[in-house]
Design a protein around this motif. Structure first.
Motif, PDB file in Angstrom:
ATOM      1  N   LYS A   1       0.838  -1.211   0.000  1.00 63.31           N
ATOM      2  CA  LYS A   1       0.000   0.000   0.000  1.00 63.31           C
ATOM      3  C   LYS A   1       0.871   1.258   0.000  1.00 63.31           C
TER       4      LYS A   1
ATOM      5  N   ARG B   1      -7.338   1.534  -4.108  1.00 62.30           N
ATOM      6  CA  ARG B   1      -7.711   1.204  -2.724  1.00 62.30           C
ATOM      7  C   ARG B   1      -9.188   0.824  -2.635  1.00 62.30           C
TER       8      ARG B   1
ATOM      9  N   GLU C   1     -10.417  -2.948  -1.493  1.00 59.57           N
ATOM     10  CA  GLU C   1     -11.270  -3.131  -0.321  1.00 59.57           C
ATOM     11  C   GLU C   1     -12.484  -4.008  -0.620  1.00 59.57           C
TER      12      GLU C   1
END
Length: 101
Positions: free
Chosen positions: A48, A64, A68
């Motif tokens: 990340k 992101r 998720e």
């Protein structure tokens, strides 16, 4: 719980080619973070950090959001039926440390 014998790498130790491959693997829906850690010794948090540093901010936010909601990126969310790092139909990649079929 078993201890990990993999030494965690710093992102500064990676070559430009490694960084490109990690970004490619991170964008792939079917490639879990475990595969990236296995090949490059980078934890999910380090991936990340790398993505945030290497991508434009808008691209990072899209990635992101996608990660998720993606069940195949995290081993705990994956189906037990999936027991491999890569798709069986995936083309062979040179310099890939994972054994090819």
């Amino acid at each position: 719980m078993a201890t990990r014998s993999i030494a965690i790498k710093e992102t500064s130790d990676l070559t430009e080619r490694d960084i490109d491959r990690i970004i490619e693997m991170a964008w792939e829906d079917r490639t879990p973070f475990d595969a990236i850690e296995y090949q490059f010794s980078l934890t999910e948090d380090k991936v990340k950090e790398l993505m945030k540093r290497e991508l434009k901010f808008s691209s990072y936010r899209l990635w992101r959001k996608r990660v998720e909601s993606c069940k195949t990126k995290h081993a705990k969310k994956r189906s037990d039926a999936i027991d491999r790092f890569k798709c069986s139909r995936q083309r062979a990649i040179s310099s890939n440390k994972i054994a090819k079929r």
